[in-house]
Design an enzyme around this catalytic site. Sequence first.
Site, PDB file in Angstrom:
ATOM      1  N   LYS B  80     -20.667  28.313   1.897  1.00 51.96           N
ATOM      2  CA  LYS B  80     -20.513  27.403   3.031  1.00 51.96           C
ATOM      3  C   LYS B  80     -21.788  27.148   3.450  1.00 51.96           C
ATOM      4  O   LYS B  80     -22.885  28.026   3.740  1.00 51.96           O
ATOM      5  CB  LYS B  80     -19.820  28.146   4.199  1.00 51.96           C
ATOM      6  CG  LYS B  80     -19.456  27.232   5.422  1.00 51.96           C
ATOM      7  CD  LYS B  80     -18.633  27.894   6.077  1.00 51.96           C
ATOM      8  CE  LYS B  80     -18.011  27.051   7.482  1.00 51.96           C
ATOM      9  NZ  LYS B  80     -17.307  27.694   8.419  1.00 51.96           N
ATOM     10  N   SER B 155     -12.763  25.285   9.641  1.00 51.47           N
ATOM     11  CA  SER B 155     -14.025  24.376   9.053  1.00 51.47           C
ATOM     12  C   SER B 155     -14.665  24.730   7.611  1.00 51.47           C
ATOM     13  O   SER B 155     -15.533  23.927   7.254  1.00 51.47           O
ATOM     14  CB  SER B 155     -15.117  24.937  10.111  1.00 51.47           C
ATOM     15  OG  SER B 155     -15.483  26.072  10.021  1.00 51.47           O
ATOM     16  N   SER B 179     -11.308  29.825  10.483  1.00 50.69           N
ATOM     17  CA  SER B 179     -12.005  28.818   9.494  1.00 50.69           C
ATOM     18  C   SER B 179     -12.439  29.450   8.210  1.00 50.69           C
ATOM     19  O   SER B 179     -12.473  28.464   7.441  1.00 50.69           O
ATOM     20  CB  SER B 179     -13.405  28.570  10.077  1.00 50.69           C
ATOM     21  OG  SER B 179     -13.450  27.566  11.243  1.00 50.69           O
TER      22      SER B 179
END
Lengths: 495, 498
Positions: B80, B155, B179
């Site tokens: 990420k 997210s 997330s």
Amino acid sequence: MPTASPKTDVVYEVTIGLEVHAQLLTASKMFCRCPTDYANAAPNTHNCPICMGFPGTLPVINEQAIDYTIMTALALNCEIAEYSKFDRKNYFYPDLPKGYQISQYDVPLSTNGHLTIHVNGEDRRIGITRIHLEEDTGRHLEREGRGEAYSLIDLNRAGVPLMEIVGEPDIRTPEEARLYMEKLRSILLYLGVNSGRMEEGALRCDANISVRPKGQKEFGAKVEIKNMNSFRAVERALAYEAERQEAELRAGHTIHQQTRGWREDKGITVAQRTKEEANDYRYFPEPDLPRLVISREWVARIRAVMPELPDAKRERFIETYGLSDYDADQLTSERALAEYFETAVKSRPAEHRLTRAKSVANWVVGDLRRLLNAAGTEIGESPVRPEGIAELVELVERNTINGKQAKDVLEKAFASGEMPGAIVTREGIAQISDTGELEAAVEAAIAENPKAVEDYKSGKTSAVQFLVGQVMRQTKGRAKPDVVSPLLLEKLEKL
Amino acid sequence: MAELWQLSISEALDKLARREISAADLTRAHLDRIEAVEGRVRSFVTVTDQDAMREAEQIDRMRGEGEALGPLAGIPLALKDVLCTKGVRTTCSSRMLEHFVPPYDATVVSRLRQAGAIAVGKTNMDEFAMGSSTENSAFFPTRNPWDLDRVPGGSSGGSAAAVAVGEAMGSLGSDTGGSVRQPGALTNTVALKPTYGRVSRFGLIAFASSLDQIGPFARSARDAAHLMNVIAGYDRLDSTSVNRPTPDYLAALTGDVKGLRIGVPKEYFVEGVEPGVKQVVDEAIKTFEGLGAEIGEVSLPHTRYGVAAYYIIAPAECSANLARYDGVKYGFSARDGVQDLVQTTATTRAKGFGPEVKRRIMLGTYALSAGYYDAYYLKAEKVRTLIKRDFDKAFEQFDVLIGPTSPTVAFKLNEKLSDPYAMYLNDVFTIPVNLAGNCAISIPGGFSDGLPVGLQLIGPSFGEETLLRASDAFEHATDFHTRWPALPQQKRPPRARK
């Protein structure tokens, strides 16, 4: 401005509370491993991603800084919290890399202490509200050049451990404020936790000062004074501000809560910001750091390694060495000076210690300190070591040299770094205490001056003075007149 | 035979060890897969293809020379874009950090490198990890491989989609309020939120420091265990990481859940949970029962206050964490038409942050301001304590709690974008775990109208082994985790949002 009738008959009193920031002498910064000795470093060279607030970096507590704060708190008779924490103090300033300062808000490391100062022969106890730990900010310089104003930022200082010592509003005069600062600095130096260098900003002082009519219960409006960079500045700024506030009140004006800066060059304080402009710091617990649990064992460990503090040392010097209050005060004002004194006294056998201590104290507080000041040298760097002073005192004690000679010898020793005894021997300035050598000189003087001997015999006592002078001349001043005279008279009588 | 990009980490490690395949082959296969599907899915902000190939060849060379290799040697993974990578730009999907190249690796990244894993790229996310759909990326939205008109969750949507579609064998995300787990649920991947402090946060760009935790995405519990074995552990650079031994998570996978006490929190089956989701969870509970687990009902009475407390605490922390972006030291700096320092910072932030980030900074600043602190922040912290007590009490009776990860399946792009509150409610079942600090996993639980449904298993602090064991056992009894999205061809690639 609305004005009431001028108040001429009122007596006013001043209330002062000091907030002192002291950088801690740890090797590395508060939350990273960068070095703290930035004084002579090029800008932005003592930095890493952590103290520059790079994304993703996290703080790690410097345990030494906690130790030093606990030590200071103990020295200032504070209570040490069993549980403490760090908080974020949020405000915007370009020299604050993270946009918040890691500080302590509602649970500081220690609270509720005091410091005693000596004012006009009396002890005054000034309360300490709290001592907490935080990180220093960077430095931000406004510059102008080529028709442009610009800002320079140096983050070397950012993250240096900073201890804040908040005092109670117990101070009543600008002089007391200076004495408080001097005493506090002395304690910090004794503990070895701070360099004491106000001019470098390693020790900083802000003051809250208010004025109220004597007898009024509630305090007057508080004015914060910043930018006082020396003891003298503290005293001057507060004296100025006390007078200014009193004049305002007398004129019937109202004092508003505000922050003012001391202008050293002009000797005045200048308004900086009002209460309405004050920051809302939005404190909240620092989530990147664990809660601090300070075990009583930890505190005991630090207490065990604490050095003797000025007050205790002062009392001990008076008791052990019979020093005067003045000498004890002077000697203990600085740890290195006190240690110098004591090393000197102890470098000789214990007999006659009391008289010797008194003499050593005189030399250290007097001539040696004068020489040090003139040369701009710290006591720790003195070319005359404690053993040298002890030797000097001994030379005088044994009448090898007199006081005037000793001053010369000290100056020579200070210049060359030689031991006083070696100087005395080399330069042949020891007084003649050997009666054999003296007798020879006296006999020679009698033999060489029959006229003077005749004069003496015929009752002219002044002739003795002449003969003493001859002996002195012959011994190049190394003879002691008070020894020569009786010896001469004795010989003359025997003729 | 399956494509190389379809292998599990366990299978790939076997084949690599037996030299049936090379790390270069495996990495090339994933880079090819990225090339093939990225135009439709858009999981990545940055693909580090050259670095990846070089590292893979290095692994092969080391293997050829008989050198000792790490436990993930040659495994292509995605990171990420909130995790700092030395020399590789780390954007947080924000204009503010669009060109930010960190001079350091996050601890998890260096641990993965040490283990021989190959990073194929940095994945898209909601800006600064704020969002539940990856639509808040400043660059472009990521699509759900199961339905390109739908969001992959967020997210960590890019990391989830990359694993779901075979662009990487596993990935890392960060979970502040769900997330990792919610995008895991919406993309049919295994997604673990470890106990707070189990994985170092050093190098994870902070959103809400007391809630953030890095977690793995994988296509099986076993693969997740492989990743956890490498990333978990104490780190002296993160004072909130916990100094306790890291277990061997692979060894925990006994396949046996007999006698496992599973609690069903009644507050997780309330209005708002889609029937299709509820049905899948009910089925899953029966499956566990069939495997010998003991099922019982439990109450987590403060669940419904979780979202409210979270939207005080997380924005409060973020309002401080994002204060460092001032256009002075790194990242985006507005220069045009600015006259002074204050204007520089103001314009930098106005242009550098997206609307959701600004909303949360304002929420947090407000919640912490003088006169409101007690009513908001302090109250929220009290709720947090109550939620933690709910869990503590539940775990006196149960080993694991079960429920839906998200009340809904993947929603359509733009569906909730204009309604932040509806978006926030999507995290109602994941947020309490972040507030309490314990661990939870989302695993493929089944499907509703062809869309994946995530099953959430919640464990006590440091209960990751139990979660992985239960998940692994469930996978033995089901085949949901083995299914691949039938990625439709789509002519028009999604356009970048302005």
